[in-house]
Enzyme design. Structure first.
Site, mmCIF file in Angstrom:
data_model
loop_
_atom_site.group_PDB
_atom_site.id
_atom_site.type_symbol
_atom_site.label_atom_id
_atom_site.label_comp_id
_atom_site.label_asym_id
_atom_site.label_seq_id
_atom_site.Cartn_x
_atom_site.Cartn_y
_atom_site.Cartn_z
ATOM 1 N N ASP A 130 -9.542 32.905 37.932
ATOM 2 C CA ASP A 130 -10.958 32.850 38.320
ATOM 3 C C ASP A 130 -11.599 31.692 37.555
ATOM 4 O O ASP A 130 -10.909 30.957 36.828
ATOM 5 C CB ASP A 130 -11.660 34.192 38.060
ATOM 6 N N HIS A 201 -13.994 30.112 42.835
ATOM 7 C CA HIS A 201 -13.487 30.832 41.652
ATOM 8 C C HIS A 201 -12.345 30.075 40.997
ATOM 9 O O HIS A 201 -11.371 30.685 40.541
ATOM 10 C CB HIS A 201 -13.066 32.258 42.045
ATOM 11 N N GLU A 262 -16.498 34.056 48.205
ATOM 12 C CA GLU A 262 -17.628 33.401 47.543
ATOM 13 C C GLU A 262 -17.375 31.915 47.278
ATOM 14 O O GLU A 262 -17.602 31.433 46.174
ATOM 15 C CB GLU A 262 -17.938 34.137 46.226
HETATM 16 C C1 ACM Z 1 -15.533 39.908 45.492
HETATM 17 O O1 ACM Z 1 -16.092 40.925 45.072
HETATM 18 N N1 ACM Z 1 -15.994 38.706 45.170
HETATM 19 C C2 ACM Z 1 -14.377 39.990 46.357
#
Ligand code: ACM
Length: 468
Positions: A130, A201, A262
């Site tokens: 991440d 991420h 995201e």
């Molecule tokens: C997530 O909760 N970003 C998959």
């Protein structure tokens, strides 16, 4: 077909169990078993090795909480005479652990594998990368774990309030560590599904190799959605193909996570090309539901429906298999009550009763469900225990056992239709939590949240969350 529930022949006696089990084949669906405890001995009929494993877990439960201690403290357990016919409701009974935001040392990770096994859960989705950390050793690109595995400090509490730890954090698993985790999990019939998250991420990777990113920057020391993403040019995609190839060498799972969540401003081609690469290598890509927006994906892609179940239903229409993990029901980092003393309360209120009431949409291609443990605010195994339990006990029952049809069929009251299932009985489960699950967790040394609220040392006064 609804499997027969556990049936106890109450008052029919008991058996002092010497550990001998007569194992025989069983003509049942995968993972199923029939366990017979008589005054003569124990017989396990099992459809496969997993069925036998689950029968042995049930035997342990019948032996009482002390059967969950690390070593016996009394004589052999006394088991009630009974017959248990059992099989799981879903094939995918998962938990996602985010070991990127906070590194979970290997012994603690192995302990979680065992805790999953005790609850008959069978998929460990490991979120390995991440913005805040890269946890997978790369032999080809060692800066990924050498640089990307460490950050100089962390946000402490919600980002809006300015708190920091001012303490470095990090760690990574060697490839052999992960092979060991995979083997340990396989002994417990758990598949480890690894995830490398692209194209968002990814700040930890970009810190290691700045040419990968649209912008530069170090390993992120904040929480939230980072706008920086991976470039979608050929050399970056090729870099990641090689990283995924290393991942495939370590993880034999058919399903391999590529993230995709995201990533505002991320180029959908990136996800598509990594997905195609995984399919060429004989695997099935696994993406968060945002990947439905990147254009046509291989049908073999499995979708994790987290923003609700709607995306999952859309994915089914497009021919994908789906794992349901809607945040409102199974995000176990969300606060467990609206009390002021919940430690770092974030998200919506998600009580064990809410988890217990969750009914995943049923359809052929819904493989099952998974609970997700994001760890921005869970910086130790003790914090993880608090968030995970006892909600994970409730989740385990949701994915293992069908909703019992509590309305007895009589000529005047038609059989409850499967499309309008009776709700699970939370009060009945509360009693089982109190008398069975929590004593077992105590014996295992799990620092769960008591039903009455946090213990004093589980509170974190002064560390602000951001409740929704
Ligand atoms: C997530 O909760 N970003 C998959």
């Amino acid at each position: 077909m609804i499997p027969k529930p556990v049936s106890f022949n109450q008052g029919k006696g008991s058996l002092v169990f010497d550990g001998t089990v007569d194992v025989r084949p069983y003509d049942g669906p995968p993972e199923s078993y029939r366990l017979t405890v008589s005054s003569e001995g124990v017989t396990v009929e099992a459809a496969d090795a997993a069925g036998e494993f689950y029968a042995r877990q049930t035997l342990r439960q019948l032996g009482g909480p002390d059967a969950f201690r690390a070593a016996p403290i009394g004589g052999p357990p006394t088991l009630p005479v009974c017959v248990v016919e059992d099989r799981p409701r879903f094939a995918w009974r998962g938990v996602m652990l985010d070991v990127a935001r906070h590194f979970l040392p290997k012994p603690d990770l192995l302990r979680y594998v065992e805790l999953l096994a005790v609850h008959k859960l069978n998929v460990l989705h490991l979120h390995l990368t991440d913005d805040q950390g890269w946890r997978f050793e790369s032999k080809k690109f060692p800066r990924l774990h050498e640089i990307g595995g460490w950050r100089p400090s962390s946000r402490y509490g919600d980002r809006r309030y300015g708190g920091r730890t001012n303490r470095p954090h990090g760690g990574y698993y060697t490839q052999d560590d992960l092979r060991e985790v995979v083997a340990y999990a396989a002994q417990r019939h758990i598949t480890v599904v690894p995830e490398i998250d692209v194209p968002g991420h990814s700040q930890a990777a970009i810190a290691a190799y700045p040419e990968l990113g649209v912008q530069g920057g170090g390993v992120w020391t904040d929480w939230g959605v980072n706008p920086n993403v991976l470039k979608a040019d050929e050399s970056t995609v090729d870099f990641y193909r090689q990283v995924f190839d290393e991942l495939l060498d370590v993880f034999p799972a058919e399903v391999i996570g590529l993230g995709g969540d995201e990533a505002e401003g991320g180029d959908g081609r990136f996800v598509r090309r990594i997905a195609q690469h995984l399919v060429r290598r004989g695997r099935r890509p696994y993406g968060w539901d945002e990947v439905l927006g990147v254009g046509p994906l291989p049908t073999k892609t499995v979708i994790a429906s987290w923003r609700g179940e709607e995306a999952g239903l859309t994915a089914l229409e497009r021919g994908h298999d789906v794992v349901m993990c809607p945040e409102k029901h199974v995000y176990l980092d969300y606060r467990q009550s609206d009390r002021d003393d919940e430690p770092i309360p974030v998200g919506t209120v998600l009580t064990w009763e809410d988890v217990y009431a969750y009914e995943p949409a049923a359809a052929d291609r819904v493989l099952g469900a998974q609970a997700n443990l994001w760890t921005e605010h869970l910086d130790s195994p003790r914090r993880l225990d608090y968030a995970a339990f006892p909600r994970l006990c409730a989740f385990a029952e949701v994915v293992w056992s069908p909703v019992p049809h509590t309305t007895p069929a009589t000529p005047l009251s038609p059989v409850t239709s499967p499309s309008t299932p009776a709700l699970r009985d939370a009060e009945e489960f509360r009693s089982r939590l109190t008398h069975h699950h929590l004593p077992r967790l105590d014996a295992l040394g799990v620092e769960y949240r008591p039903l009455s609220g946090p213990r004093p040392w589980q509170m974190l006064p002064g560390v602000p969350g951001h409740p929704r």
